[in-house]
Design a protein around this motif. Structure first.
Motif, PDB file in Angstrom:
ATOM      1  N   ARG A 129       0.833  -1.193   0.000  1.00 21.03           N
ATOM      2  CA  ARG A 129       0.000   0.000   0.000  1.00 21.03           C
ATOM      3  C   ARG A 129       0.875   1.252   0.000  1.00 21.03           C
ATOM      4  NH1 ARG A 129      -4.310   0.282   4.686  1.00 21.03           N
ATOM      5  NH2 ARG A 129      -4.760  -1.770   3.773  1.00 21.03           N
ATOM      6  N   LEU A 130       2.066   1.142   0.589  1.00 20.96           N
ATOM      7  CA  LEU A 130       3.011   2.268   0.606  1.00 20.96           C
ATOM      8  C   LEU A 130       3.841   2.319  -0.668  1.00 20.96           C
ATOM      9  CD1 LEU A 130       4.207   1.884   4.309  1.00 20.96           C
ATOM     10  CD2 LEU A 130       2.470   3.455   3.425  1.00 20.96           C
ATOM     11  N   ASN A 131       4.160   1.137  -1.186  1.00 22.54           N
ATOM     12  CA  ASN A 131       4.991   1.060  -2.400  1.00 22.54           C
ATOM     13  C   ASN A 131       4.465  -0.082  -3.273  1.00 22.54           C
ATOM     14  OD1 ASN A 131       6.903   1.008  -4.403  1.00 22.54           O
ATOM     15  ND2 ASN A 131       8.646   0.614  -3.054  1.00 22.54           N
ATOM     16  N   PRO A 132       3.580   0.212  -4.203  1.00 23.07           N
ATOM     17  CA  PRO A 132       2.963  -0.838  -5.021  1.00 23.07           C
ATOM     18  C   PRO A 132       3.936  -1.623  -5.879  1.00 23.07           C
ATOM     19  CG  PRO A 132       1.753   1.233  -5.187  1.00 23.07           C
ATOM     20  CD  PRO A 132       3.038   1.549  -4.509  1.00 23.07           C
ATOM     21  N   THR A 133       5.151  -1.127  -6.011  1.00 20.11           N
ATOM     22  CA  THR A 133       6.097  -1.800  -6.920  1.00 20.11           C
ATOM     23  C   THR A 133       6.802  -2.990  -6.271  1.00 20.11           C
ATOM     24  OG1 THR A 133       7.938  -0.347  -6.295  1.00 20.11           O
ATOM     25  CG2 THR A 133       6.521   0.382  -8.118  1.00 20.11           C
ATOM     26  N   ILE A 134       6.751  -3.148  -4.964  1.00 19.59           N
ATOM     27  CA  ILE A 134       7.449  -4.267  -4.330  1.00 19.59           C
ATOM     28  C   ILE A 134       6.698  -5.563  -4.603  1.00 19.59           C
ATOM     29  CG2 ILE A 134       8.330  -2.749  -2.503  1.00 19.59           C
ATOM     30  CD1 ILE A 134       6.390  -4.114  -0.603  1.00 19.59           C
ATOM     31  N   SER A 135       7.436  -6.664  -4.488  1.00 15.99           N
ATOM     32  CA  SER A 135       6.840  -7.967  -4.817  1.00 15.99           C
ATOM     33  C   SER A 135       5.980  -8.484  -3.669  1.00 15.99           C
ATOM     34  CB  SER A 135       7.946  -8.985  -5.116  1.00 15.99           C
ATOM     35  OG  SER A 135       8.650  -9.307  -3.922  1.00 15.99           O
ATOM     36  N   GLN A 136       5.121  -9.472  -4.008  1.00 13.84           N
ATOM     37  CA  GLN A 136       4.244 -10.090  -3.014  1.00 13.84           C
ATOM     38  C   GLN A 136       5.057 -10.835  -1.956  1.00 13.84           C
ATOM     39  OE1 GLN A 136       0.644  -9.890  -3.234  1.00 13.84           O
ATOM     40  NE2 GLN A 136       0.985 -10.417  -1.093  1.00 13.84           N
ATOM     41  N   ASP A 137       6.139 -11.514  -2.391  1.00 16.36           N
ATOM     42  CA  ASP A 137       6.959 -12.275  -1.436  1.00 16.36           C
ATOM     43  C   ASP A 137       7.630 -11.354  -0.425  1.00 16.36           C
ATOM     44  OD1 ASP A 137       6.256 -14.651  -2.537  1.00 16.36           O
ATOM     45  OD2 ASP A 137       8.142 -14.992  -3.602  1.00 16.36           O
ATOM     46  N   LEU A 138       8.145 -10.205  -0.891  1.00 20.75           N
ATOM     47  CA  LEU A 138       8.799  -9.274   0.027  1.00 20.75           C
ATOM     48  C   LEU A 138       7.793  -8.729   1.037  1.00 20.75           C
ATOM     49  CD1 LEU A 138      11.251  -7.734   0.982  1.00 20.75           C
ATOM     50  CD2 LEU A 138      10.770  -5.986  -0.776  1.00 20.75           C
ATOM     51  N   GLU A 139       6.576  -8.441   0.562  1.00 22.86           N
ATOM     52  CA  GLU A 139       5.548  -7.958   1.482  1.00 22.86           C
ATOM     53  C   GLU A 139       5.229  -9.030   2.528  1.00 22.86           C
ATOM     54  OE1 GLU A 139       1.433  -5.615   0.962  1.00 22.86           O
ATOM     55  OE2 GLU A 139       1.328  -7.721   0.295  1.00 22.86           O
ATOM     56  N   THR A 140       5.193 -10.294   2.095  1.00 22.68           N
ATOM     57  CA  THR A 140       4.907 -11.382   3.022  1.00 22.68           C
ATOM     58  C   THR A 140       5.986 -11.490   4.091  1.00 22.68           C
ATOM     59  OG1 THR A 140       3.752 -12.607   1.278  1.00 22.68           O
ATOM     60  CG2 THR A 140       4.488 -13.860   3.193  1.00 22.68           C
ATOM     61  N   ILE A 141       7.272 -11.345   3.690  1.00 23.35           N
ATOM     62  CA  ILE A 141       8.382 -11.389   4.642  1.00 23.35           C
ATOM     63  C   ILE A 141       8.279 -10.248   5.649  1.00 23.35           C
ATOM     64  CG2 ILE A 141      10.889 -11.122   4.879  1.00 23.35           C
ATOM     65  CD1 ILE A 141      11.156 -12.572   2.177  1.00 23.35           C
ATOM     66  N   CYS A 142       7.949  -9.066   5.148  1.00 27.68           N
ATOM     67  CA  CYS A 142       7.827  -7.896   6.022  1.00 27.68           C
ATOM     68  C   CYS A 142       6.682  -8.050   7.017  1.00 27.68           C
ATOM     69  CB  CYS A 142       7.640  -6.624   5.195  1.00 27.68           C
ATOM     70  SG  CYS A 142       9.067  -6.185   4.193  1.00 27.68           S
ATOM     71  N   LEU A 143       5.529  -8.527   6.542  1.00 29.97           N
ATOM     72  CA  LEU A 143       4.372  -8.698   7.422  1.00 29.97           C
ATOM     73  C   LEU A 143       4.645  -9.747   8.488  1.00 29.97           C
ATOM     74  CD1 LEU A 143       1.415  -8.527   4.853  1.00 29.97           C
ATOM     75  CD2 LEU A 143       2.045  -6.793   6.559  1.00 29.97           C
ATOM     76  N   LYS A 144       5.404 -10.804   8.104  1.00 26.99           N
ATOM     77  CA  LYS A 144       5.755 -11.827   9.089  1.00 26.99           C
ATOM     78  C   LYS A 144       6.671 -11.240  10.161  1.00 26.99           C
ATOM     79  CE  LYS A 144       7.722 -16.483   9.540  1.00 26.99           C
ATOM     80  NZ  LYS A 144       6.545 -17.065  10.228  1.00 26.99           N
ATOM     81  N   ALA A 145       7.608 -10.438   9.734  1.00 27.70           N
ATOM     82  CA  ALA A 145       8.548  -9.844  10.685  1.00 27.70           C
ATOM     83  C   ALA A 145       7.860  -8.861  11.621  1.00 27.70           C
ATOM     84  CB  ALA A 145       9.686  -9.150   9.933  1.00 27.70           C
ATOM     85  N   MET A 146       6.759  -8.213  11.171  1.00 32.49           N
ATOM     86  CA  MET A 146       6.075  -7.197  11.979  1.00 32.49           C
ATOM     87  C   MET A 146       4.816  -7.724  12.669  1.00 32.49           C
ATOM     88  SD  MET A 146       6.362  -3.752   9.620  1.00 32.49           S
ATOM     89  CE  MET A 146       5.375  -4.445   8.293  1.00 32.49           C
ATOM     90  N   SER A 147       4.593  -9.027  12.605  1.00 39.92           N
ATOM     91  CA  SER A 147       3.353  -9.578  13.155  1.00 39.92           C
ATOM     92  C   SER A 147       3.179  -9.229  14.631  1.00 39.92           C
ATOM     93  CB  SER A 147       3.344 -11.101  12.980  1.00 39.92           C
ATOM     94  OG  SER A 147       2.211 -11.665  13.608  1.00 39.92           O
ATOM     95  N   ARG A 148       1.961  -8.902  15.063  1.00 42.91           N
ATOM     96  CA  ARG A 148       1.669  -8.617  16.464  1.00 42.91           C
ATOM     97  C   ARG A 148       1.863  -9.866  17.319  1.00 42.91           C
ATOM     98  NH1 ARG A 148      -1.185  -3.984  17.584  1.00 42.91           N
ATOM     99  NH2 ARG A 148      -1.923  -2.772  15.790  1.00 42.91           N
ATOM    100  N   ASP A 149       1.576 -11.030  16.711  1.00 40.88           N
ATOM    101  CA  ASP A 149       1.695 -12.298  17.423  1.00 40.88           C
ATOM    102  C   ASP A 149       3.148 -12.775  17.334  1.00 40.88           C
ATOM    103  OD1 ASP A 149       1.512 -14.762  18.567  1.00 40.88           O
ATOM    104  OD2 ASP A 149      -0.073 -15.527  17.242  1.00 40.88           O
ATOM    105  N   SER A 150       3.825 -12.861  18.487  1.00 41.90           N
ATOM    106  CA  SER A 150       5.231 -13.264  18.481  1.00 41.90           C
ATOM    107  C   SER A 150       5.419 -14.654  17.897  1.00 41.90           C
ATOM    108  CB  SER A 150       5.806 -13.224  19.904  1.00 41.90           C
ATOM    109  OG  SER A 150       5.078 -14.123  20.757  1.00 41.90           O
ATOM    110  N   GLY A 151       4.438 -15.507  18.023  1.00 45.00           N
ATOM    111  CA  GLY A 151       4.537 -16.846  17.476  1.00 45.00           C
ATOM    112  C   GLY A 151       4.501 -16.863  15.960  1.00 45.00           C
TER     113      GLY A 151
END
Length: 220
Positions: free
Chosen positions: A9-31
């Motif tokens: 949403r901030l940078n539409p040009t990034i890939s889906q996989d990179l977004e997935t890695i970022c969301l995993k790293a920032m997850s609210r759930d530590s698990g």
């Protein structure tokens, strides 16, 4: 503590996989986050090398569950609204089915009534025709007693029996016919019977037949 904003949403040009890695790293759930920085770095290297990443994108159900946990009041209102809409939809469907069933039953009853009416009309017509035929037959019998057997010797008892048979038939027909239809035939039969009984020497019987004929004439 704020709402996580998907990187695309901030940078539409990034890939889906990179977004997935970022969301995993920032997850609210530590698990749900990477257990170590080394795992995080390894997944980034896989992405850079074009290899399949180990991070798994959250399913729609998981994202919905997390949203519900974060917004319980809004989720409850949405669930209540959805439940109400479901009840209305089911209720409308059931009502429509019941109305259709009632309409079909009504159409069936109307058709039955129509068929019954046709049958009744046919039965009434048939009964009228049979009654008219019976009266005509009895009238023919009485006339034959008078015209064809009158001059035949030794036929008095036969003529009496035939007339009594005619009287019995007239009584049965009278149960389902207007008296006006039978008056002429019945009067004629009484007159014939009085003549036969006179010839047989039964004066009281002959007088009784004349009386009955007179009563019919007076009531006509």
């Amino acid at each position: 503590e704020g709402e996580l904003v998907p990187p695309k949403r901030l940078n539409p040009t990034i890939s889906q996989d990179l977004e997935t890695i970022c969301l995993k790293a920032m997850s609210r759930d530590s698990g749900q986050r990477y257990a170590t920085a080394a795992e995080f770095a390894a997944d980034l290297r896989r992405w850079l090398s074009g290899e399949p990443i180990l991070a798994r994108r959250s399913s729609s159900l998981e994202r919905l569950y997390r949203w519900v946990v974060r917004n319980p009041r809004v989720a409850g209102l949405a669930a209540s609204t959805a439940g109400l809409l479901m009840v209305l939809a089911v209720g409308s469907l059931v009502a429509a089915l019941l109305i259709n069933a009632k309409n079909e039953q009504l159409e069936i009853e109307i058709e039955k009534s129509r068929i019954a009416g046709v049958r009744t009309e046919r039965f009434a017509k048939s009964a009228t025709e049979q009654r008219e035929l019976a009266i005509a037959s009895l009238n023919d019998l009485i006339n034959k007693v008078q015209t064809q057997l009158k001059d035949q010797p030794g036929t008095l008892k036969l003529r009496e029996e035939l007339l009594r048979t005619a009287f019995a038939g007239l009584e049965r027909v009278a149960q389902s016919a207007d008296q006006s239809e039978l008056e002429h035939t019945t009067i004629e039969a009484h007159q014939q019977m009085s003549k036969i009984l006179t010839a047989l020497g039964d004066a009281p019987g002959a007088i009784n037949q004349v009386r009955k004929a007179a009563e019919l004439c007076s009531s006509a």
